[in-house]
Design a protein around this motif. Structure first.
Motif, PDB file in Angstrom:
ATOM      1  N   TRP A  24       0.928  -1.243   0.120  1.00 39.24           N
ATOM      2  CA  TRP A  24       0.017  -0.041  -0.103  1.00 39.24           C
ATOM      3  C   TRP A  24       0.744   1.145  -0.243  1.00 39.24           C
ATOM      4  CZ3 TRP A  24      -3.540  -1.802   4.487  1.00 39.24           C
ATOM      5  CH2 TRP A  24      -4.310  -2.905   4.187  1.00 39.24           C
ATOM      6  N   LEU A  25       2.122   1.214  -0.083  1.00 40.52           N
ATOM      7  CA  LEU A  25       3.048   2.225   0.227  1.00 40.52           C
ATOM      8  C   LEU A  25       2.710   3.283  -1.001  1.00 40.52           C
ATOM      9  CD1 LEU A  25       6.393   1.063   1.499  1.00 40.52           C
ATOM     10  CD2 LEU A  25       4.672   2.257   2.807  1.00 40.52           C
ATOM     11  N   ASP A  26       2.870   4.537  -0.936  1.00 41.82           N
ATOM     12  CA  ASP A  26       2.575   5.463  -1.992  1.00 41.82           C
ATOM     13  C   ASP A  26       1.499   5.290  -2.638  1.00 41.82           C
ATOM     14  OD1 ASP A  26       3.901   7.646  -3.003  1.00 41.82           O
ATOM     15  OD2 ASP A  26       4.960   6.454  -4.731  1.00 41.82           O
ATOM     16  N   SER A  27       0.370   5.321  -1.893  1.00 42.79           N
ATOM     17  CA  SER A  27      -0.991   5.177  -2.706  1.00 42.79           C
ATOM     18  C   SER A  27      -2.259   5.593  -1.880  1.00 42.79           C
ATOM     19  CB  SER A  27      -1.377   3.695  -2.713  1.00 42.79           C
ATOM     20  OG  SER A  27      -1.692   2.896  -1.517  1.00 42.79           O
ATOM     21  N   ASN A  37      -7.364  15.576   8.855  1.00 47.14           N
ATOM     22  CA  ASN A  37      -6.615  14.954   7.756  1.00 47.14           C
ATOM     23  C   ASN A  37      -6.023  15.830   6.808  1.00 47.14           C
ATOM     24  OD1 ASN A  37      -7.139  11.791   7.433  1.00 47.14           O
ATOM     25  ND2 ASN A  37      -8.732  12.753   8.295  1.00 47.14           N
ATOM     26  N   TRP A  38      -6.679  17.208   6.546  1.00 46.62           N
ATOM     27  CA  TRP A  38      -6.255  18.143   5.815  1.00 46.62           C
ATOM     28  C   TRP A  38      -4.711  18.580   6.054  1.00 46.62           C
ATOM     29  CZ3 TRP A  38      -7.928  19.727   1.155  1.00 46.62           C
ATOM     30  CH2 TRP A  38      -7.288  20.669   0.613  1.00 46.62           C
ATOM     31  N   THR A  39      -4.656  18.639   7.562  1.00 46.00           N
ATOM     32  CA  THR A  39      -3.423  19.195   8.081  1.00 46.00           C
ATOM     33  C   THR A  39      -2.577  17.993   8.499  1.00 46.00           C
ATOM     34  OG1 THR A  39      -4.329  19.363  10.210  1.00 46.00           O
ATOM     35  CG2 THR A  39      -4.340  21.189   9.062  1.00 46.00           C
ATOM     36  N   ALA A  40      -2.814  16.700   8.195  1.00 45.15           N
ATOM     37  CA  ALA A  40      -2.103  15.597   8.626  1.00 45.15           C
ATOM     38  C   ALA A  40      -0.715  15.747   7.880  1.00 45.15           C
ATOM     39  CB  ALA A  40      -2.725  14.375   8.241  1.00 45.15           C
ATOM     40  N   PHE A  41       0.387  15.617   8.767  1.00 47.96           N
ATOM     41  CA  PHE A  41       1.555  15.490   8.085  1.00 47.96           C
ATOM     42  C   PHE A  41       2.592  14.386   8.337  1.00 47.96           C
ATOM     43  CE2 PHE A  41       6.168  17.010   8.443  1.00 47.96           C
ATOM     44  CZ  PHE A  41       6.302  17.506   7.367  1.00 47.96           C
ATOM     45  N   LEU A  42       2.710  13.747   9.424  1.00 49.87           N
ATOM     46  CA  LEU A  42       3.592  12.548   9.699  1.00 49.87           C
ATOM     47  C   LEU A  42       3.362  11.605   8.841  1.00 49.87           C
ATOM     48  CD1 LEU A  42       6.042  11.870  11.343  1.00 49.87           C
ATOM     49  CD2 LEU A  42       4.559  11.065  12.972  1.00 49.87           C
ATOM     50  N   PRO A  83       1.427  10.969   6.191  1.00 49.09           N
ATOM     51  CA  PRO A  83       1.538  11.046   4.700  1.00 49.09           C
ATOM     52  C   PRO A  83       2.871  11.366   4.389  1.00 49.09           C
ATOM     53  CG  PRO A  83      -0.343  12.378   5.605  1.00 49.09           C
ATOM     54  CD  PRO A  83       0.307  11.863   6.774  1.00 49.09           C
ATOM     55  N   LEU A  84       3.791  11.805   5.080  1.00 49.10           N
ATOM     56  CA  LEU A  84       5.179  12.041   4.860  1.00 49.10           C
ATOM     57  C   LEU A  84       6.043  10.814   4.506  1.00 49.10           C
ATOM     58  CD1 LEU A  84       7.538  14.179   4.498  1.00 49.10           C
ATOM     59  CD2 LEU A  84       7.895  13.855   6.769  1.00 49.10           C
ATOM     60  N   ILE A  85       5.679   9.734   5.613  1.00 49.13           N
ATOM     61  CA  ILE A  85       6.235   8.546   5.703  1.00 49.13           C
ATOM     62  C   ILE A  85       5.829   7.646   4.540  1.00 49.13           C
ATOM     63  CG2 ILE A  85       6.307   6.645   7.086  1.00 49.13           C
ATOM     64  CD1 ILE A  85       6.457   8.395   9.528  1.00 49.13           C
ATOM     65  N   VAL A  86       4.573   7.533   4.368  1.00 50.84           N
ATOM     66  CA  VAL A  86       4.075   6.449   3.458  1.00 50.84           C
ATOM     67  C   VAL A  86       4.121   6.966   1.999  1.00 50.84           C
ATOM     68  CG1 VAL A  86       1.376   7.418   3.159  1.00 50.84           C
ATOM     69  CG2 VAL A  86       2.084   4.727   3.208  1.00 50.84           C
ATOM     70  N   THR A  87       4.228   8.281   1.521  1.00 50.75           N
ATOM     71  CA  THR A  87       4.554   8.706   0.271  1.00 50.75           C
ATOM     72  C   THR A  87       5.891   8.581  -0.087  1.00 50.75           C
ATOM     73  OG1 THR A  87       4.162  10.626   0.878  1.00 50.75           O
ATOM     74  CG2 THR A  87       2.265   9.968   0.132  1.00 50.75           C
ATOM     75  N   ASN A  88       6.016   8.235  -1.305  1.00 52.87           N
ATOM     76  CA  ASN A  88       7.388   8.539  -1.978  1.00 52.87           C
ATOM     77  C   ASN A  88       7.518   9.641  -3.130  1.00 52.87           C
ATOM     78  OD1 ASN A  88       8.811   6.747  -0.228  1.00 52.87           O
ATOM     79  ND2 ASN A  88       8.076   5.108  -1.456  1.00 52.87           N
ATOM     80  N   SER A  89       6.378   9.399  -4.066  1.00 54.53           N
ATOM     81  CA  SER A  89       6.660  10.247  -5.241  1.00 54.53           C
ATOM     82  C   SER A  89       5.793  11.548  -5.131  1.00 54.53           C
ATOM     83  CB  SER A  89       5.923   9.526  -6.340  1.00 54.53           C
ATOM     84  OG  SER A  89       4.582   9.034  -5.843  1.00 54.53           O
ATOM     85  N   VAL A  90       6.447  12.633  -5.515  1.00 51.83           N
ATOM     86  CA  VAL A  90       5.878  13.894  -5.226  1.00 51.83           C
ATOM     87  C   VAL A  90       4.491  13.951  -5.775  1.00 51.83           C
ATOM     88  CG1 VAL A  90       6.158  16.313  -5.977  1.00 51.83           C
ATOM     89  CG2 VAL A  90       8.226  14.814  -5.695  1.00 51.83           C
ATOM     90  N   GLY A 107       4.002  18.360   0.722  1.00 54.76           N
ATOM     91  CA  GLY A 107       4.498  19.056  -0.472  1.00 54.76           C
ATOM     92  C   GLY A 107       4.991  20.383   0.056  1.00 54.76           C
ATOM     93  N   LEU A 108       4.245  21.178   0.774  1.00 59.85           N
ATOM     94  CA  LEU A 108       4.591  22.572   1.134  1.00 59.85           C
ATOM     95  C   LEU A 108       5.928  22.370   2.031  1.00 59.85           C
ATOM     96  CD1 LEU A 108       1.306  24.470   1.783  1.00 59.85           C
ATOM     97  CD2 LEU A 108       2.652  24.576  -0.239  1.00 59.85           C
ATOM     98  N   SER A 109       5.977  21.606   2.730  1.00 60.24           N
ATOM     99  CA  SER A 109       7.237  21.564   3.638  1.00 60.24           C
ATOM    100  C   SER A 109       8.616  21.624   2.789  1.00 60.24           C
ATOM    101  CB  SER A 109       7.149  20.579   4.439  1.00 60.24           C
ATOM    102  OG  SER A 109       7.382  19.244   3.772  1.00 60.24           O
TER     103      SER A 109
END
Ligand SMILES: Nc1ncnc2c1ncn2[C@@H]1O[C@H](COP(=O)(O)OP(=O)(O)OP(=O)(O)O)[C@@H](O)[C@H]1O
Ligand SMILES: [Mg+2]
Lengths: 352, 289
Positions: free
Chosen positions: B149-152, B219-224, B226-233, B241-243
């Motif tokens: 499920w990574l990056d989905s 969920n709109w402001t969730a950071f940690l 989404p940062l870990i589970v996503t790879n592709s921009v 993204g903004l960070s």
């Protein structure tokens, strides 16, 4: 429309049994009122008939069909709750239509039926309102409408009037009675108000502690109470009970007086309670029973209630409204022999 | 008071009374003012920075010397931001809908049905509230990895589709729905799912609205995660993204602030849509007057 039968119905919550074998036959179109003090099991019985509560043992039959294992909606009943339970987010019309949701009736017929019910309940103008825009009495009528619209075999009412003020209660009492005469469905009506029971019922079922005490017409339970509980529960003010012993047709009160009563078959050891309603007990009667001192008067207009301190304890009697005896006066109270009730002292059962 | 002739009231009243009332009022206003400043300042700076040229970003002035909307055009035309925005919308919306459905379904069941183990289930759900997200992230990650499920979207969303908090909130609100309504509906012939949907749910609309706002914002402001589970921009959400917005060399604050300013718009919309459902006293109207 159909008759209803309860056969040795019991109900237990965990290990506590709260209903101990309720048996009752209700005829088609009969108006039966369950009455009794709080916690006696009236609501539980009603909810078991509705199918909202499981029966622990016993059989419930509606229209000759055993319904124990049927869902509420399959039992052909409708119920009106004490708190009305009309849905606040739906208009009056939708609330009433809700009762028809699961019916296969064509839409036009449903609409006709809703209008008809609204007409009977005098609510045609209120159909588009929300419940919050209705008075208490109107809300209760919506609840009745929702029950009526399905034309169920049996209507169940659980203290539907207890949230209304006294005047409205009297009015709704009449309306429900009229409604019954008009639609003729079987009605089971629960209340703890004995006046409601007496005025509305074809037959009254008096319950206490999970047992039926007596079943009878209002006249029967009033004039021939089966035991001291019924005797004191029905009628206001309550029946006076004087302790004594019976020998043939002579009752000797513990306070000394002898009273002649109709021939009865004594049970037990002869210890009895002599019952007489305040309504039947007057000063200067041809058949004197007991003497005492007036301690308090309650004028009711045409009559005056007098509280009399006697050797058998305080008893209540009715005196004339114009010339009642004064407080402190000694009076001799009496009643006609046919208005005397004799109960076994230990079991409380009426002697016959 | 501008009137110089003392009125009867003023003469009768002890002199100190109005003054202490004024003092109290002044202090109250002052505290509110300070609180307001504290809350508004970051937003003011966000907007101010988004209107500055890069060279002015590190100046603390609130009013930009040369205001520009150049940052906005840049961010809106930048393909990456567009995708993050879409991702965030999709994820926050689906998660919100799922929470409204599942939390209320479970909350309703826990509230209105008696079944063996009910209390244990409830306590188990509540106890998950005590575990911080930071601790859960590793098991989540391992799970996502082994399930692929990574990056989905699914990977980003699955931990939040139901929340203990929402379940608890809904259970508490369903307590306020009288059993009579449910039993009346049962007699009227509805099945349990219909009762939940047509009778119980409309009566807890205020709670649903509150929950919707909470979950959406969360969920709109969730950071940690989404940062870990996503790879592709392309899979980033807005906060992730903004960070790292800007070019490789350094972080472009004016662009981050511009993106942040734009990303507040959906939250405002959600709030405006749902807050009108938060009306008290809806439930009581169907009961005794
Ligand atoms: N869910 C329950 N669990 C345990 N005991 C119960 C439950 N519901 C009712 N009882 C008990 O059953 C008995 C009968 O209750 P019921 O509600 O039928 O009384 P009632 O005659 O309707 O009284 P009221 O006039 O106060 O409504 C009471 O003693 C009550 O405590
Ligand atoms: Mg009851």
């Amino acid at each position: 429309m159909a008759n209803l039968a309860l056969r040795k119905l019991t109900k237990s919550y965990g290990t506590t049994e709260v209903l101990h074998g309720i048996s009752l036959d209700v005829a088609d179109g009969e108006f039966v009122v369950f009455v009794g003090p709080s916690g006696c099991g009236k609501s539980t019985t009603l909810r078991m008939i509705a199918g909202l509560e499981e029966t622990t043992s016993g059989i419930i039959e509606i229209g000759g069909r055993e319904v124990n294992n049927l869902e509420p909606k399959e039992r052909d009943i409708a119920m009106v709750f004490q708190n009305y339970a009309i849905y606040p987010h739906m208009s009056v019309k939708k609330n009433i239509a809700f009762g028809l949701r699961s019916s296969k009736m064509p839409k036009a017929d449903k609409e006709k039926r809703i209008q008809e019910v609204a007409g009977i309940l005098d609510m045609v103008d209120l159909l588009d309102r929300k419940p919050s825009q209705l008075s208490g009495g109107q809300r209760q009528r919506v609840a009745i409408g929702r029950a009526m619209v399905r034309d169920p075999a049996v209507f169940l009412f659980d203290e539907p009037l207890s949230n209304l003020d006294a005047q409205l209660r009297t009015q709704m009492r009449l309306e429900i009675k009229k409604l019954h005469q008009r639609v003729g469905n079987t009605i089971i009506f629960v209340t703890h108000d004995q006046v409601e029971a007496m005025t509305m019922a074809d037959r009254i079922v008096i319950m206490k502690d999970g047992y039926i005490q007596q079943v009878g017409t209002p006249a029967e339970v009033f004039h021939k109470p089966a035991n001291t509980f019924v005797a004191r529960f029905i009628g206001a003010p309550s029946m006076n009970l004087l302790a004594g012993r019976i020998e043939g047709t002579i009752v000797t009160l513990d306070a000394g007086q002898n009273v002649t009563v109709p021939t009865l078959a004594p049970t037990g050891d002869g210890g009895i309670l002599l019952g007489v309603r305040p309504d039947d007990l007057h000063p200067n009667s041809a058949n004197p029973i007991i003497t005492g001192t007036v301690t308090l008067r309650e004028p009711l207009g045409s009559e005056t209630l007098i509280y009399v301190e006697t050797p058998s304890g305080e008893i209540i009697a009715k005196a004339d409204g114009r010339t009642p005896p004064a407080v402190g006066e000694t009076v001799t109270l009496g009643a006609d022999p046919e208005n005397l009730h004799v109960f076994d002292a230990s079991s409380g059962q009426a002697l016959s | 008071m501008t009137d110089i002739t003392p009125t009867a009231d003023a003469l009768l009243m002890p002199k100190s009374a109005p003054r202490t009332r004024n003092m109290g009022q002044i202090i109250r206003w002052l505290l509110l003012f300070i609180g307001g400043i504290i809350m508004v300042m970051p937003i003011a700076y966000m907007i101010s920075t988004s209107l500055k040229w890069p060279h002015e970003v590190y100046n603390v002035n609130l009013i930009p010397d040369e205001p520009t909307i150049e940052n906005y055009t840049y961010v809106l035309e930048d393909g990456r931001f567009y995708w993050w925005f879409v991702n965030s919308i999709i994820i926050a919306t689906i998660t919100t809908i799922c929470n409204l459905l599942f939390d209320s379904l479970v909350g309703y069941t826990l509230c209105k049905f008696r079944f063996p183990g009910r209390t244990i289930v409830f306590i188990a759900i509540l106890s998950t509230l005590m575990i911080p997200t930071e601790m859960l992230v590793i098991p989540w990650y391992l799970m996502s990895q082994s399930f692929g499920w990574l990056d989905s979207y699914w990977g980003i969303m699955f931990p939040g589709l139901m929340t203990a908090f929402g379940t608890f909130l809904m259970k508490q609100f369903f307590e306020s729905v009288p059993d009579d309504f449910i039993e009346a509906a049962r007699i009227d012939g509805l099945n349990e799912l219909q009762i939940w949907w047509t009778v119980a749910m409309p009566l807890v609309k205020p709670a649903l609205a509150a929950l919707a706002i909470f979950v959406f914002l969360g969920n709109w402001t969730a950071f940690l995660w989404p940062l870990i589970v996503t790879n592709s921009v392309d899979m980033y959400t807005i906060p992730v993204g903004l960070s790292g917005f800007g070019d490789e060399a350094d972080v472009a604050w004016e662009l981050i602030m511009t993106g942040a300013a734009i990303s507040t718009i959906p939250t405002l919309v959600v709030f405006l849509i749902f807050q009108r459902f938060i009306i008290r006293g809806v439930v009581m109207a169907g009961l005794k007057g």
